[in-house]
Write a protein that holds these residues in place. Structure first.
Motif, PDB file in Angstrom:
ATOM      1  N   LEU A  17       0.836  -1.203   0.000  1.00  0.00           N
ATOM      2  CA  LEU A  17       0.000   0.000   0.000  1.00  0.00           C
ATOM      3  C   LEU A  17       0.870   1.252   0.000  1.00  0.00           C
ATOM      4  O   LEU A  17       0.587   2.216  -0.721  1.00  0.00           O
ATOM      5  N   VAL A  30      -4.008   8.787   2.118  1.00  0.00           N
ATOM      6  CA  VAL A  30      -4.200   7.397   2.528  1.00  0.00           C
ATOM      7  C   VAL A  30      -3.978   7.271   4.033  1.00  0.00           C
ATOM      8  O   VAL A  30      -4.749   6.620   4.737  1.00  0.00           O
ATOM      9  N   LYS A  31      -2.928   7.930   4.541  1.00  0.00           N
ATOM     10  CA  LYS A  31      -2.662   7.874   5.982  1.00  0.00           C
ATOM     11  C   LYS A  31      -3.820   8.477   6.762  1.00  0.00           C
ATOM     12  O   LYS A  31      -4.243   7.932   7.783  1.00  0.00           O
ATOM     13  N   ASP A  33      -6.980   8.672   5.875  1.00  0.00           N
ATOM     14  CA  ASP A  33      -8.112   7.745   5.806  1.00  0.00           C
ATOM     15  C   ASP A  33      -7.914   6.544   6.732  1.00  0.00           C
ATOM     16  O   ASP A  33      -8.836   6.124   7.436  1.00  0.00           O
ATOM     17  N   LEU A  34      -6.704   5.990   6.732  1.00  0.00           N
ATOM     18  CA  LEU A  34      -6.431   4.837   7.600  1.00  0.00           C
ATOM     19  C   LEU A  34      -6.477   5.224   9.074  1.00  0.00           C
ATOM     20  O   LEU A  34      -6.954   4.445   9.908  1.00  0.00           O
ATOM     21  N   ALA A  78      -7.197   3.960  -0.217  1.00  0.00           N
ATOM     22  CA  ALA A  78      -7.425   3.397   1.125  1.00  0.00           C
ATOM     23  C   ALA A  78      -8.683   2.537   1.147  1.00  0.00           C
ATOM     24  O   ALA A  78      -8.686   1.432   1.706  1.00  0.00           O
ATOM     25  N   ILE A  98      -2.397  -1.028   9.400  1.00  0.00           N
ATOM     26  CA  ILE A  98      -2.484   0.427   9.571  1.00  0.00           C
ATOM     27  C   ILE A  98      -1.278   0.925  10.368  1.00  0.00           C
ATOM     28  O   ILE A  98      -0.656   1.931  10.018  1.00  0.00           O
TER      29      ILE A  98
END
Length: 184
Positions: A17, A30-31, A33-34, A78, A98
């Motif tokens: 990812l 992405v970070k 969202d995670l 994500a 994550i």
């Protein structure tokens, strides 16, 4: 990034990812969202049960996770990643994925995280002083993950990488108690 080691199945997923997000220039989104998804898992016992329980089929997990992702607006890389994880029956490892992704991002940015345990919440001044001191000692930007644990009575415990400093009152009292037993 070479000094950050993520291993196992969760590490492989996180690394894949991270590479995709880097290529797409979407590491920050992405970070974020995670991180939101991790907070949802931590807040909701039902969601945590869905993620960890082997009782649910892959289809049930995928349907439920898809609905949750849609309702909170987690889409794109994500969202697709989480759906793939559910489809592959690896949802139980999502929290580790994550965490490993966050470690890869921190390594890329030259950051590190210190786990700090305190007896009472830190004031803003103490928080800033601790952060500055740790940054000075490590030469990196240090994020603080602060946990309040009244059982340590006072002081603090700092874990940074493989190092730990235990300056808690509880540990000091236990040391004194142990020394007193030896004197007798």
């Amino acid at each position: 990034m070479a000094d950050t080691i993520v291993s196992g199945m969760a590490g492989r997923y996180a690394t894949a990812l991270f590479e995709l997000a880097t290529e797409a220039g979407a590491v920050d989104s992405v970070k974020a969202d995670l991180d939101r998804l991790a907070a949802l898992i931590a807040e909701s016992a039902d969601l945590a049960r869905l993620v960890k329980s082997p009782v649910f089929s892959a289809e049930e997990q995928l349907t439920a996770v898809s609905a949750i992702l849609e309702s909170v607006g987690i889409t794109g890389l994500a969202g697709n990643f989480v759906k793939l994880v559910a489809q592959n029956r690896r949802l139980f490892a999502l929290p580790g994925m994550i965490s490993d992704f966050a470690a890869l991002v921190a390594a890329q940015r030259g950051e590190t995280t210190a786990q700090v345990t305190v007896a009472a919440p830190l004031s803003d001044a103490h928080f800033a002083t601790l952060k500055a001191t740790l940054a000075e000692k490590t030469g990196k930007d240090v994020n603080l993950d602060v946990t309040v644990d009244p059982s340590i009575l006072g002081g603090l415990i700092v874990k940074l990488g493989s190092r730990m400093v235990d300056a808690s009152l509880k540990t000091k009292l236990n040391s004194i108690r142990h020394a007193m037993k030896e004197v007798r």
